[in-house]
Design a protein around this motif. Sequence first.
Motif, mmCIF file in Angstrom:
data_model
loop_
_atom_site.group_PDB
_atom_site.id
_atom_site.type_symbol
_atom_site.label_atom_id
_atom_site.label_comp_id
_atom_site.label_asym_id
_atom_site.label_seq_id
_atom_site.Cartn_x
_atom_site.Cartn_y
_atom_site.Cartn_z
ATOM 1 N N GLY A 15 -21.204 61.673 24.061
ATOM 2 C CA GLY A 15 -21.636 60.300 23.865
ATOM 3 C C GLY A 15 -20.659 59.288 24.383
ATOM 4 N N ALA A 16 -19.853 59.646 25.357
ATOM 5 C CA ALA A 16 -18.849 58.709 25.863
ATOM 6 C C ALA A 16 -19.516 57.531 26.531
ATOM 7 C CB ALA A 16 -17.939 59.423 26.866
ATOM 8 N N ALA A 17 -18.996 56.346 26.268
ATOM 9 C CA ALA A 17 -19.511 55.142 26.914
ATOM 10 C C ALA A 17 -18.865 54.985 28.260
ATOM 11 C CB ALA A 17 -19.227 53.928 26.035
ATOM 12 N N GLN A 18 -19.242 53.919 28.974
ATOM 13 C CA GLN A 18 -18.669 53.702 30.296
ATOM 14 C C GLN A 18 -17.185 53.445 30.208
ATOM 15 O OE1 GLN A 18 -20.386 50.779 32.694
ATOM 16 N NE2 GLN A 18 -22.445 51.520 32.474
ATOM 17 N N ALA A 19 -16.483 53.923 31.211
ATOM 18 C CA ALA A 19 -15.078 53.572 31.337
ATOM 19 C C ALA A 19 -14.988 52.184 31.931
ATOM 20 C CB ALA A 19 -14.373 54.593 32.232
ATOM 21 N N GLY A 20 -13.752 51.741 32.133
ATOM 22 C CA GLY A 20 -13.542 50.401 32.657
ATOM 23 C C GLY A 20 -13.992 50.285 34.088
ATOM 24 N N PRO A 21 -13.788 49.116 34.706
ATOM 25 C CA PRO A 21 -14.272 48.896 36.064
ATOM 26 C C PRO A 21 -13.648 49.861 37.046
ATOM 27 C CG PRO A 21 -12.762 47.160 35.374
ATOM 28 C CD PRO A 21 -13.047 47.991 34.163
ATOM 29 N N ALA A 22 -14.428 50.235 38.024
ATOM 30 C CA ALA A 22 -13.925 51.140 39.046
ATOM 31 C C ALA A 22 -13.140 50.369 40.071
ATOM 32 C CB ALA A 22 -15.083 51.862 39.690
ATOM 33 N N ALA A 23 -12.557 51.109 40.993
ATOM 34 C CA ALA A 23 -11.611 50.448 41.879
ATOM 35 C C ALA A 23 -11.837 50.794 43.327
ATOM 36 C CB ALA A 23 -10.190 50.861 41.489
ATOM 37 N N GLU A 24 -11.391 49.909 44.175
ATOM 38 C CA GLU A 24 -11.285 50.181 45.601
ATOM 39 C C GLU A 24 -9.814 50.035 45.925
ATOM 40 O OE1 GLU A 24 -12.362 48.041 49.739
ATOM 41 O OE2 GLU A 24 -13.932 48.185 48.261
ATOM 42 N N SER A 25 -9.065 51.107 45.679
ATOM 43 C CA SER A 25 -7.618 51.052 45.739
ATOM 44 C C SER A 25 -7.157 51.471 47.112
ATOM 45 C CB SER A 25 -7.035 51.983 44.687
ATOM 46 O OG SER A 25 -5.672 52.129 44.830
ATOM 47 N N GLY A 26 -6.849 50.541 47.847
ATOM 48 C CA GLY A 26 -6.350 50.777 49.202
ATOM 49 C C GLY A 26 -7.399 50.935 50.258
ATOM 50 N N ALA A 27 -8.638 51.071 50.093
ATOM 51 C CA ALA A 27 -9.518 50.542 49.050
ATOM 52 C C ALA A 27 -10.120 51.655 48.231
ATOM 53 C CB ALA A 27 -10.642 49.797 49.740
ATOM 54 N N ALA A 192 -14.382 56.979 24.963
ATOM 55 C CA ALA A 192 -14.532 55.991 26.036
ATOM 56 C C ALA A 192 -13.185 55.390 26.399
ATOM 57 C CB ALA A 192 -15.510 54.901 25.604
ATOM 58 N N ALA A 193 -12.345 55.122 25.396
ATOM 59 C CA ALA A 193 -11.024 54.553 25.660
ATOM 60 C C ALA A 193 -10.157 55.528 26.449
ATOM 61 C CB ALA A 193 -10.341 54.174 24.341
ATOM 62 N N GLU A 194 -10.234 56.813 26.114
ATOM 63 C CA GLU A 194 -9.451 57.813 26.845
ATOM 64 C C GLU A 194 -9.929 57.933 28.287
ATOM 65 O OE1 GLU A 194 -8.187 60.908 23.268
ATOM 66 O OE2 GLU A 194 -10.169 61.082 24.221
ATOM 67 N N LEU A 195 -11.238 57.805 28.507
ATOM 68 C CA LEU A 195 -11.751 57.861 29.875
ATOM 69 C C LEU A 195 -11.243 56.682 30.688
ATOM 70 C CD1 LEU A 195 -13.462 59.245 31.987
ATOM 71 C CD2 LEU A 195 -15.489 58.102 31.043
ATOM 72 N N ARG A 196 -11.169 55.503 30.088
ATOM 73 C CA ARG A 196 -10.587 54.344 30.783
ATOM 74 C C ARG A 196 -9.129 54.616 31.148
ATOM 75 N NH1 ARG A 196 -13.933 51.403 27.105
ATOM 76 N NH2 ARG A 196 -12.247 51.269 25.562
ATOM 77 N N ASP A 197 -8.377 55.178 30.196
ATOM 78 C CA ASP A 197 -6.974 55.489 30.465
ATOM 79 C C ASP A 197 -6.847 56.522 31.583
ATOM 80 O OD1 ASP A 197 -6.197 53.742 28.477
ATOM 81 O OD2 ASP A 197 -5.919 55.314 26.952
ATOM 82 N N PHE A 198 -7.709 57.534 31.547
ATOM 83 C CA PHE A 198 -7.695 58.569 32.586
ATOM 84 C C PHE A 198 -7.911 57.951 33.958
ATOM 85 C CE2 PHE A 198 -10.097 61.514 35.288
ATOM 86 C CZ PHE A 198 -9.279 62.626 35.287
ATOM 87 N N PHE A 199 -8.869 57.023 34.049
ATOM 88 C CA PHE A 199 -9.164 56.378 35.321
ATOM 89 C C PHE A 199 -7.973 55.569 35.818
ATOM 90 C CE2 PHE A 199 -10.869 52.733 37.727
ATOM 91 C CZ PHE A 199 -11.447 53.419 38.773
ATOM 92 N N GLU A 200 -7.338 54.805 34.933
ATOM 93 C CA GLU A 200 -6.189 53.994 35.339
ATOM 94 C C GLU A 200 -5.026 54.892 35.781
ATOM 95 O OE1 GLU A 200 -6.137 50.910 35.944
ATOM 96 O OE2 GLU A 200 -8.097 50.423 35.114
#
Length: 263
Positions: A15-27, A192-200
């Motif tokens: 039931g994980a919610a969306q993570a934070g915004p995605a990125a275009e890193s470098g891009a 959901a918070a852990e998924l945001r952290d994983f993405f960052e």
Amino acid sequence: MVHHQGRSEGRAPSGAAQAGPAAESGASIGSGGAGTDETGPARADGAVPGPEELSDLKVLKALAQPRRQQMLQHLTVHGPATSATLARALGLNTGATSYHLRELARYGFVEETDGTGHGRERWWRAVPGDRRFPPRSRQNAETRLVMDELNHLSYAADLELFERLQRESGGAEADEWADAYPYSRGTMRLTAAELRDFFEEYIALLNRYKRSDADTPPGARTVLTRLLAFPAPAAGPAAAPMDAGAAVPPGTPDDNRRETETS
């Protein structure tokens, strides 16, 4: 070089919610917690630009144009090019490529750069940056339509390129890069918070390896990275996922949940 094709599957988030915004890193570019790294090194001074959210619908529409996506991919994979080079590579006319380059430059996705010095040729390169889309929950209906089209184009192009280059590698002139196609499929149980952290942390890892042309060692090549992470479908009690260590009768549909492949 080790070629790891990993598939390790256990219990996925239910039931994980969306993570934070995605990125275009470098891009790196994506939305709602999925991101892919698309273009080259850090700036010439070695600095990594800070995050920039792309929320203007005009900018997103400009980026979602199919020909522009093709041109950005070409600039990412092959480096700076002229409108004539892009026209030959993509089967377009130079008028079309010149127009699309101007539009991409207008929104900061490409810029003029030093070329070979032949005549008055204008050379263009993809601009590095940590560009992020707003999370899905903050996208209105029109923005979601544009983002869905952009993601569809990007994912299809990425998969086609990966499969084509992998098929073409390993021939008679194979070198260490013939084995340079690692990929992994796995699952984690996260909030959901852990998924945001994983993405960052993933974006931070990409930035650790970015460097200017002057700091790039001989033999280095542009490497494209892609990350796709998403919560598994919510399941009812009758379809709850098995524990990774649970016994599975041979031949059942769930038998492949514990499969791991390496080569």
